[in-house]
Design an enzyme around this catalytic site. Structure first.
Site, PDB file in Angstrom:
ATOM      1  N   ARG A 171      -1.145  12.810   2.597  1.00 16.76           N
ATOM      2  CA  ARG A 171       0.075  12.121   2.156  1.00 16.76           C
ATOM      3  C   ARG A 171       0.159  12.097   0.633  1.00 16.76           C
ATOM      4  O   ARG A 171       1.235  11.961   0.069  1.00 16.76           O
ATOM      5  CB  ARG A 171       0.076  10.660   2.649  1.00 16.76           C
ATOM      6  CG  ARG A 171       0.345  10.479   4.125  1.00 16.76           C
ATOM      7  CD  ARG A 171       0.082   9.047   4.550  1.00 16.76           C
ATOM      8  NE  ARG A 171       0.892   8.043   3.885  1.00 16.76           N
ATOM      9  CZ  ARG A 171       2.117   7.683   4.272  1.00 16.76           C
ATOM     10  NH1 ARG A 171       2.663   8.258   5.317  1.00 16.76           N
ATOM     11  NH2 ARG A 171       2.778   6.751   3.616  1.00 16.76           N
ATOM     12  N   ARG A 175      -1.873  17.043  -8.418  1.00 15.54           N
ATOM     13  CA  ARG A 175      -1.062  17.832  -9.350  1.00 15.54           C
ATOM     14  C   ARG A 175      -1.838  18.181 -10.606  1.00 15.54           C
ATOM     15  O   ARG A 175      -2.524  17.315 -11.139  1.00 15.54           O
ATOM     16  CB  ARG A 175       0.146  17.007  -9.820  1.00 15.54           C
ATOM     17  CG  ARG A 175       1.193  16.839  -8.806  1.00 15.54           C
ATOM     18  CD  ARG A 175       2.454  16.322  -9.493  1.00 15.54           C
ATOM     19  NE  ARG A 175       3.248  15.683  -8.465  1.00 15.54           N
ATOM     20  CZ  ARG A 175       3.467  14.387  -8.395  1.00 15.54           C
ATOM     21  NH1 ARG A 175       2.993  13.583  -9.328  1.00 15.54           N
ATOM     22  NH2 ARG A 175       4.172  13.895  -7.405  1.00 15.54           N
ATOM     23  N   ARG A 248      -3.679  -0.946  12.910  1.00 10.93           N
ATOM     24  CA  ARG A 248      -4.349  -1.544  11.771  1.00 10.93           C
ATOM     25  C   ARG A 248      -3.397  -2.605  11.245  1.00 10.93           C
ATOM     26  O   ARG A 248      -2.181  -2.381  11.183  1.00 10.93           O
ATOM     27  CB  ARG A 248      -4.579  -0.444  10.731  1.00 10.93           C
ATOM     28  CG  ARG A 248      -5.563  -0.758   9.697  1.00 10.93           C
ATOM     29  CD  ARG A 248      -6.981  -0.796  10.188  1.00 10.93           C
ATOM     30  NE  ARG A 248      -7.806  -1.306   9.098  1.00 10.93           N
ATOM     31  CZ  ARG A 248      -8.790  -2.163   9.251  1.00 10.93           C
ATOM     32  NH1 ARG A 248      -9.126  -2.601  10.439  1.00 10.93           N
ATOM     33  NH2 ARG A 248      -9.473  -2.580   8.199  1.00 10.93           N
ATOM     34  N   ARG A 279      -4.745  -3.628  -2.598  1.00 11.10           N
ATOM     35  CA  ARG A 279      -3.816  -3.526  -3.725  1.00 11.10           C
ATOM     36  C   ARG A 279      -3.175  -4.851  -4.065  1.00 11.10           C
ATOM     37  O   ARG A 279      -3.154  -5.773  -3.247  1.00 11.10           O
ATOM     38  CB  ARG A 279      -2.766  -2.451  -3.510  1.00 11.10           C
ATOM     39  CG  ARG A 279      -2.087  -2.483  -2.181  1.00 11.10           C
ATOM     40  CD  ARG A 279      -1.243  -1.209  -1.983  1.00 11.10           C
ATOM     41  NE  ARG A 279      -0.770  -1.131  -0.612  1.00 11.10           N
ATOM     42  CZ  ARG A 279      -0.216  -0.069  -0.063  1.00 11.10           C
ATOM     43  NH1 ARG A 279      -0.034   1.024  -0.764  1.00 11.10           N
ATOM     44  NH2 ARG A 279       0.187  -0.087   1.198  1.00 11.10           N
ATOM     45  N   GLU A 299      -3.063  -7.592  -0.981  1.00 14.48           N
ATOM     46  CA  GLU A 299      -2.949  -7.017   0.363  1.00 14.48           C
ATOM     47  C   GLU A 299      -4.341  -6.747   0.927  1.00 14.48           C
ATOM     48  O   GLU A 299      -5.086  -5.930   0.388  1.00 14.48           O
ATOM     49  CB  GLU A 299      -2.141  -5.720   0.236  1.00 14.48           C
ATOM     50  CG  GLU A 299      -1.745  -5.099   1.531  1.00 14.48           C
ATOM     51  CD  GLU A 299      -0.796  -3.912   1.316  1.00 14.48           C
ATOM     52  OE1 GLU A 299       0.168  -4.013   0.514  1.00 14.48           O
ATOM     53  OE2 GLU A 299      -1.032  -2.866   1.932  1.00 14.48           O
ATOM     54  N   TYR A 347       2.996   7.335  11.902  1.00 11.61           N
ATOM     55  CA  TYR A 347       2.855   6.815  10.544  1.00 11.61           C
ATOM     56  C   TYR A 347       4.071   7.297   9.744  1.00 11.61           C
ATOM     57  O   TYR A 347       3.979   8.139   8.876  1.00 11.61           O
ATOM     58  CB  TYR A 347       1.547   7.362   9.954  1.00 11.61           C
ATOM     59  CG  TYR A 347       1.063   6.744   8.666  1.00 11.61           C
ATOM     60  CD1 TYR A 347       1.792   5.783   7.983  1.00 11.61           C
ATOM     61  CD2 TYR A 347      -0.150   7.134   8.129  1.00 11.61           C
ATOM     62  CE1 TYR A 347       1.320   5.237   6.805  1.00 11.61           C
ATOM     63  CE2 TYR A 347      -0.638   6.596   6.949  1.00 11.61           C
ATOM     64  CZ  TYR A 347       0.096   5.659   6.291  1.00 11.61           C
ATOM     65  OH  TYR A 347      -0.370   5.128   5.114  1.00 11.61           O
TER      66      TYR A 347
HETATM   67  N1  UDP Z   1      -5.580   6.423  -0.799  1.00  8.44           N
HETATM   68  C1  UDP Z   1      -6.740   6.393  -1.543  1.00  8.44           C
HETATM   69  N2  UDP Z   1      -6.752   5.762  -2.747  1.00  8.44           N
HETATM   70  C2  UDP Z   1      -5.652   5.181  -3.261  1.00  8.44           C
HETATM   71  C3  UDP Z   1      -4.457   5.220  -2.518  1.00  8.44           C
HETATM   72  C4  UDP Z   1      -4.453   5.849  -1.292  1.00  8.44           C
HETATM   73  O1  UDP Z   1      -7.764   6.901  -1.097  1.00  8.44           O
HETATM   74  O2  UDP Z   1      -5.734   4.627  -4.369  1.00  8.44           O
HETATM   75  C5  UDP Z   1      -5.618   7.090   0.523  1.00  8.44           C
HETATM   76  C6  UDP Z   1      -5.972   6.143   1.650  1.00  8.44           C
HETATM   77  O3  UDP Z   1      -6.753   6.860   2.586  1.00  8.44           O
HETATM   78  C7  UDP Z   1      -4.637   5.802   2.260  1.00  8.44           C
HETATM   79  C8  UDP Z   1      -3.906   7.130   2.106  1.00  8.44           C
HETATM   80  O4  UDP Z   1      -4.368   7.627   0.860  1.00  8.44           O
HETATM   81  O5  UDP Z   1      -4.762   5.398   3.597  1.00  8.44           O
HETATM   82  C9  UDP Z   1      -2.391   7.031   2.129  1.00  8.44           C
HETATM   83  O6  UDP Z   1      -1.959   6.187   1.104  1.00  8.44           O
HETATM   84  P1  UDP Z   1      -0.469   5.644   1.017  1.00  8.44           P
HETATM   85  O7  UDP Z   1      -0.286   5.049  -0.322  1.00  8.44           O
HETATM   86  O8  UDP Z   1       0.439   6.725   1.457  1.00  8.44           O
HETATM   87  O9  UDP Z   1      -0.532   4.481   2.115  1.00  8.44           O
HETATM   88  P2  UDP Z   1       0.581   3.388   2.507  1.00  8.44           P
HETATM   89  O10 UDP Z   1       1.403   3.144   1.288  1.00  8.44           O
HETATM   90  O11 UDP Z   1       1.342   3.949   3.663  1.00  8.44           O
HETATM   91  O12 UDP Z   1      -0.234   2.207   2.894  1.00  8.44           O
END
Ligand code: UDP
Length: 368
Positions: A171, A175, A248, A279, A299, A347
């Site tokens: 996801r 870059r 989850r 976060r 969170e 998801y």
């Molecule tokens: N992820 C990570 N570090 C970060 C942010 C995201 O390893 O700082 C990984 C983590 O496995 C997470 C996935 O990337 O489940 C997808 O993150 P996303 O931000 O897309 O999750 P959402 O916003 O849907 O909770």
């Protein structure tokens, strides 16, 4: 003739966009919502003039022009661009993984230098990546995996990265440019005035009852409409006859602070294993707020048990197999449309939910 054309169980984005399409075709809808408000997880609460994303941060992004035009026809979107920052034990790294991150991590300044470091580190994995850990290391190397991925992901999913599917990490963009935009999509923003502006437009003209659990009295509700649109958990619809699907959950700790600007950005990820939350969201930054106070939300990922909010489906092989069994039952249900993150056990990002409704609506109303 039944009282309504559609009984809509749930009032999130799938329900709302379906209701809107139905109303456009002159159909009548009764919306049944378990919570005391409509809008599902995009609902915002107003605190001191700040729109608090009560069920987690929602940033709208899409590359689908039709979807973008649709949401913009309902609300005006601002120019918010998600550029979260990761805090690893006080070290601040730009996300997603880009030249700013690599430069801070290794002191490199060019893409070639960054690639050389990552190429060296990705040798730790040979062959096709078999799990999230191997996928992550082969994308960005061991240093970034250890500092910015491993702890965060294991907190988020409550599992070892070796036991998680690799698609989750795909996801995130990687870059070799100095671009901190978290998304690759062409369009991005937050509705001006918050998501409730969008919600109200979507459900305009519908009859709405909150505090009502469709499943608890399904026979009664079912008899009131020609068709049902069900957006809740798919296993629950079938009384979990094959067993429970896994989810989850999250726990939010929200605080109003007497300061104007707490962290300088909407999203800070805490990527170490020890900090119990993943976060901290500072909501005002989604809308460039200038209020004298601020609201932050920590969170915390949480194991899901019956009765808790099912935020994320766990799309591993075991659950996917179970879901397919329920899906087979669902296809046999006459006059019931199943859709959304919960009923499709996907998801989904918001734009993908809207695309899914557009497909369902095309079948239902004969247009797109
Ligand atoms: N992820 C990570 N570090 C970060 C942010 C995201 O390893 O700082 C990984 C983590 O496995 C997470 C996935 O990337 O489940 C997808 O993150 P996303 O931000 O897309 O999750 P959402 O916003 O849907 O909770």
């Amino acid at each position: 003739m039944k009282q309504y054309d559609y009984i809509i169980a749930g009032s999130g984005l799938f329900a709302g966009v379906f209701a809107y399409a139905a109303r456009q075709h002159g159909k009548t809808c009764l919306v049944l919502e378990k919570r005391d408000h409509i809008g599902g997880n995009i609902y915002c609460e107003d605190v001191e003039g700040i729109h608090v994303h009560k069920y987690g941060a929602h940033i709208f992004h899409t590359s689908n022009k039709k979807v973008w035009q649709f949401v913009n026809s309902l609300a005006e979107f601002n120019r918010y661009t998600n550029s979260p920052v990761a805090n690893f034990k006080g070290e601040m790294y730009n996300m997603p993984f880009n030249m700013n991150t690599f430069s801070r991590m290794w002191g490199v300044s060019t893409p070639a230098q960054a690639k050389a470091v990552i190429d060296e580190q990705r040798k730790a994995v040979s062959g096709e990546p078999k799990n999230l850990e191997e996928q992550a290391i082969s994308l960005v190397g061991t240093d970034i995996y250890e500092k910015l991925i491993k702890g965060y992901t294991e907190k988020q999913w409550g599992k070892d990265c070796k036991d998680l599917p690799s698609f989750i990490i795909k996801r995130l963009p990687v870059r070799y440019t100095y671009d901190n935009n978290y998304f690759n999509d062409l369009y991005q923003g937050i509705p001006i005035g918050g998501y409730n502006v969008l919600i109200d437009k979507l459900f305009e003209g519908c009859d709405i009852r909150t505090g009502v659990d469709y499943l608890a009295d399904r026979e009664t509700w079912r008899s009131m409409g020609e068709k049902v649109v069900y957006t809740g958990m798919l296993d629950a619809y079938f009384d979990c006859c094959y067993g429970e699907l896994e989810y989850r959950s999250l726990r939010f700790e929200t605080e109003l602070l007497d300061e104007e600007n707490h962290q300088g950005v909407a999203v800070v990820n805490y990527t170490d294993r020890e900090t119990p939350y993943t976060r901290v969201i500072e909501h005002k930054h989604f809308e460039f707020g200038t209020q004298p106070k601020t609201v932050i939300t920590r969170e915390y990922p949480a194991d899901w048990t019956t009765g808790m909010e099912p935020y994320y489906p766990v799309n591993d092989a075991k659950n996917q197999e179970l879901f397919e069994k329920y899906r087979a039952l669902a296809t046999k249900e006459e006059n019931v449309i199943f859709g959304g993150r919960l009923a499709e056990y996907k998801y989904y990002d918001m734009d993908k939910v809207i695309e899914s409704v557009m497909n369902a609506a095309a079948k239902e109303f004969g247009d797109a």
